[in-house]
Design a protein around this motif. Structure first.
Motif, PDB file in Angstrom:
ATOM      1  N   CYS A   1      73.940  63.986  -8.586  1.00  0.00           N
ATOM      2  CA  CYS A   1      73.104  64.959  -7.873  1.00  0.00           C
ATOM      3  C   CYS A   1      73.473  66.349  -8.361  1.00  0.00           C
ATOM      4  O   CYS A   1      74.654  66.706  -8.437  1.00  0.00           O
ATOM      5  CB  CYS A   1      73.310  64.837  -6.370  1.00  0.00           C
ATOM      6  N   GLN A   2      72.474  67.159  -8.679  1.00  0.00           N
ATOM      7  CA  GLN A   2      72.716  68.491  -9.194  1.00  0.00           C
ATOM      8  C   GLN A   2      73.159  69.463  -8.113  1.00  0.00           C
ATOM      9  O   GLN A   2      73.735  70.502  -8.417  1.00  0.00           O
ATOM     10  CB  GLN A   2      71.432  69.013  -9.875  1.00  0.00           C
ATOM     11  N   GLN A   3      72.935  69.108  -6.842  1.00  0.00           N
ATOM     12  CA  GLN A   3      73.270  70.045  -5.767  1.00  0.00           C
ATOM     13  C   GLN A   3      74.659  69.784  -5.195  1.00  0.00           C
ATOM     14  O   GLN A   3      75.441  70.694  -4.992  1.00  0.00           O
ATOM     15  CB  GLN A   3      72.208  69.963  -4.659  1.00  0.00           C
ATOM     16  N   CYS A   4      74.976  68.462  -4.933  1.00  0.00           N
ATOM     17  CA  CYS A   4      76.267  68.151  -4.307  1.00  0.00           C
ATOM     18  C   CYS A   4      77.186  67.356  -5.215  1.00  0.00           C
ATOM     19  O   CYS A   4      78.282  66.973  -4.805  1.00  0.00           O
ATOM     20  CB  CYS A   4      76.047  67.412  -3.004  1.00  0.00           C
ATOM     21  N   ASP A   5      76.751  67.079  -6.467  1.00  0.00           N
ATOM     22  CA  ASP A   5      77.542  66.333  -7.447  1.00  0.00           C
ATOM     23  C   ASP A   5      77.880  64.924  -6.990  1.00  0.00           C
ATOM     24  O   ASP A   5      78.867  64.322  -7.444  1.00  0.00           O
ATOM     25  CB  ASP A   5      78.838  67.096  -7.783  1.00  0.00           C
ATOM     26  N   GLU A   6      77.112  64.368  -6.072  1.00  0.00           N
ATOM     27  CA  GLU A   6      77.319  62.979  -5.650  1.00  0.00           C
ATOM     28  C   GLU A   6      76.748  62.064  -6.724  1.00  0.00           C
ATOM     29  O   GLU A   6      75.654  62.289  -7.243  1.00  0.00           O
ATOM     30  CB  GLU A   6      76.622  62.719  -4.311  1.00  0.00           C
ATOM     31  N   ILE A   7      77.494  61.004  -7.105  1.00  0.00           N
ATOM     32  CA  ILE A   7      77.114  60.120  -8.195  1.00  0.00           C
ATOM     33  C   ILE A   7      76.585  58.821  -7.602  1.00  0.00           C
ATOM     34  O   ILE A   7      77.200  58.235  -6.686  1.00  0.00           O
ATOM     35  CB  ILE A   7      78.310  59.858  -9.127  1.00  0.00           C
ATOM     36  N   TYR A   8      75.472  58.322  -8.148  1.00  0.00           N
ATOM     37  CA  TYR A   8      74.846  57.087  -7.694  1.00  0.00           C
ATOM     38  C   TYR A   8      74.727  56.133  -8.859  1.00  0.00           C
ATOM     39  O   TYR A   8      74.407  56.546  -9.983  1.00  0.00           O
ATOM     40  CB  TYR A   8      73.460  57.355  -7.099  1.00  0.00           C
ATOM     41  N   PHE A   9      74.964  54.854  -8.621  1.00  0.00           N
ATOM     42  CA  PHE A   9      74.894  53.821  -9.654  1.00  0.00           C
ATOM     43  C   PHE A   9      73.475  53.283  -9.695  1.00  0.00           C
ATOM     44  O   PHE A   9      72.952  52.819  -8.680  1.00  0.00           O
ATOM     45  CB  PHE A   9      75.889  52.702  -9.336  1.00  0.00           C
ATOM     46  N   ILE A  10      72.863  53.320 -10.879  1.00  0.00           N
ATOM     47  CA  ILE A  10      71.480  52.899 -11.052  1.00  0.00           C
ATOM     48  C   ILE A  10      71.487  51.578 -11.798  1.00  0.00           C
ATOM     49  O   ILE A  10      72.078  51.456 -12.882  1.00  0.00           O
ATOM     50  CB  ILE A  10      70.658  53.948 -11.826  1.00  0.00           C
ATOM     51  N   LEU A  11      70.844  50.564 -11.222  1.00  0.00           N
ATOM     52  CA  LEU A  11      70.761  49.246 -11.847  1.00  0.00           C
ATOM     53  C   LEU A  11      69.815  49.290 -13.040  1.00  0.00           C
ATOM     54  O   LEU A  11      68.862  50.086 -13.075  1.00  0.00           O
ATOM     55  CB  LEU A  11      70.269  48.216 -10.832  1.00  0.00           C
ATOM     56  N   PRO A  12      70.037  48.392 -14.020  1.00  0.00           N
ATOM     57  CA  PRO A  12      69.133  48.370 -15.181  1.00  0.00           C
ATOM     58  C   PRO A  12      67.828  47.679 -14.838  1.00  0.00           C
ATOM     59  O   PRO A  12      67.638  47.160 -13.739  1.00  0.00           O
ATOM     60  CB  PRO A  12      69.938  47.586 -16.205  1.00  0.00           C
ATOM     61  N   ARG A  13      66.939  47.652 -15.845  1.00  0.00           N
ATOM     62  CA  ARG A  13      65.679  46.956 -15.660  1.00  0.00           C
ATOM     63  C   ARG A  13      65.916  45.452 -15.588  1.00  0.00           C
ATOM     64  O   ARG A  13      66.855  44.927 -16.188  1.00  0.00           O
ATOM     65  CB  ARG A  13      64.731  47.283 -16.819  1.00  0.00           C
ATOM     66  N   ASN A  14      65.052  44.768 -14.849  1.00  0.00           N
ATOM     67  CA  ASN A  14      65.166  43.322 -14.674  1.00  0.00           C
ATOM     68  C   ASN A  14      64.737  42.630 -15.953  1.00  0.00           C
ATOM     69  O   ASN A  14      63.616  42.814 -16.425  1.00  0.00           O
ATOM     70  CB  ASN A  14      64.296  42.868 -13.501  1.00  0.00           C
ATOM     71  N   SER A  15      65.657  41.828 -16.518  1.00  0.00           N
ATOM     72  CA  SER A  15      65.363  41.135 -17.770  1.00  0.00           C
ATOM     73  C   SER A  15      65.008  39.677 -17.562  1.00  0.00           C
ATOM     74  O   SER A  15      64.822  38.951 -18.535  1.00  0.00           O
ATOM     75  CB  SER A  15      66.575  41.240 -18.712  1.00  0.00           C
ATOM     76  N   TYR A  16      64.924  39.230 -16.304  1.00  0.00           N
ATOM     77  CA  TYR A  16      64.632  37.822 -16.030  1.00  0.00           C
ATOM     78  C   TYR A  16      63.163  37.648 -15.658  1.00  0.00           C
ATOM     79  O   TYR A  16      62.541  38.545 -15.071  1.00  0.00           O
ATOM     80  CB  TYR A  16      65.506  37.312 -14.895  1.00  0.00           C
TER      81      TYR A  16
END
Length: 379
Positions: free
Chosen positions: A45-60
């Motif tokens: 996050c550019q405002q509070c620098d909180e980091i979030y884990f983003i899952l990849p695209r579904n390959s199944y």
């Protein structure tokens, strides 16, 4: 298995180039959005620098939809289909026609033979009066009623037993004290208790006899028979016999009188009339005479067994009427249904009876003993 998971299908490989967007909201309220990549990555996050884990695209590949099983027809559907067939429909119509023809044949003779009901006659009931349900219900109600009656009756018997004991003891105590009014009230309660219990033994008869004697003593006529005769003569002179008879009923009817005398049978016109006895106690005034008569006494059998003997009894006054054959003679009728023979000497003495050489006490006691034996009470 692991190798198969790494190899996506051909259709999936064609869809990899299609972007897959995502959008989340940070804890600080700022919205984070973008496109998923082939590999996972972190979005800060550019405002509070909180980091979030983003899952990849579904390959199944997407799971294939399951084929629906064919549902078998239900029994209801089968029966409806069978009943709606042409063959069954024809059978049903033929059956209805036969039933209609039978009803017409049954109704025609009844209509011709049945008479017309009068407007004052009630039609026959269409339902039965007694049904199994009503019979069972009636039986239940009957059992409940009998049970309730038994409980109430047993309680009444218990109360009557207690009342009999306490009332008899109280009556005996009052008699010893000379309080006849209180003794009469106590013995009346004992008398009612005996009626509830239905006792007819010797002790019960003695209590009843004492109660009758006390009632006759405490409810005597307000004037002796000699004063009644004088009053009758004066009232008849002043007015007439009917007015005196009405006044007599008001003053003396249903009151008690106690006698010691003999009884003489009076001739009756027909056998249907009840027997009458005249007391050998005529009251003769200068211009008027008064006789006392007893109609159908309850102790008629005693009079047959001991004819001409003196007896002591009590009876209620019934009415007064003028003698049809003798204008100057009146008759006081005594109620024979309430008349009874006397038994107790001590209560007889409570009337103020004085004994002398002409009125012997032993002779009176002998008469009372004889009457007591007739009443079934030992002396």
């Amino acid at each position: 298995m692991a190798r198969w998971l790494k190899i996506p299908s051909k259709q999936k490989r064609q869809m990899e180039d299609v972007p897959e967007p995502y959008e989340i909201v940070c804890v600080c309220g700022v919205g984070l959005s973008g496109y998923r990549r082939k590999t996972p990555y972190r979005h800060a996050c550019q405002q509070c620098d909180e980091i979030y884990f983003i899952l990849p695209r579904n390959s199944y590949p997407a799971p294939k939809a399951k084929k629906k099983k064919k549902q078998l027809p239900t029994q209801k559907q089968v029966s409806e289909y069978f009943l709606n067939t042409s063959f069954v429909t024809q059978l049903r119509e033929k059956r209805k026609q036969k039933q209609a023809s039978r009803k017409q044949q049954d109704v025609r003779p009844e209509v011709a033979a049945s008479p017309k009901l009068s407007p004052f006659e009630l039609p026959t009931p269409s339902s039965r009066l007694i049904t199994p349900f009503r019979a069972v219900l009636s039986g239940i109600v009957l059992i409940i009623g009998l049970t309730g009656y038994g409980i109430i009756h047993s309680r009444n018997l218990e109360r009557a037993t207690d009342t009999l004991k306490t009332a008899t003891e109280a009556g005996e105590t009052f008699l010893k004290q000379g309080d006849l009014i209180a003794a009469n009230s106590a013995y009346l309660e004992a008398f009612e208790a005996l009626e509830i219990l239905g006792r007819t033994d010797q002790r019960a008869n003695e209590i009843r006899q004492t109660s009758r004697e006390l009632q006759s003593i405490t409810s005597q006529a307000v004037s002796p028979v000699f004063e009644i005769a004088e009053e009758a003569a004066s009232q008849i002179k002043q007015s007439d016999v009917d007015s005196w008879a009405a006044l007599f009923d008001v003053r003396y009817a249903d009151t008690w009188m106690i006698f010691e005398t003999t009884l003489t049978p009076v001739a009756v016109e027909s056998e249907a009339e009840p027997p009458r006895f005249r007391l050998n106690l005529p009251i003769i005034l200068d211009e008027y005479q008064l006789n006392l008569e007893l109609t159908a006494p309850s102790f008629s059998e005693y009079l047959k067994q001991h004819p001409g003997q003196p007896l002591i009894f009590a009876a209620q006054i019934d009415s007064f009427h003028q003698d049809a054959e003798q204008p100057g003679t009146g008759i006081i009728l005594l109620n024979g249904k309430t008349a009874f023979l006397w038994s107790h000497l001590n209560l007889y003495e409570q009337l103020g009876i004085e004994f002398d050489e002409f009125h012997n006490r032993d002779q009176i006691e002998g008469i009372l003993n004889q009457q007591t034996q007739y009443l079934g009470m030992s002396k």
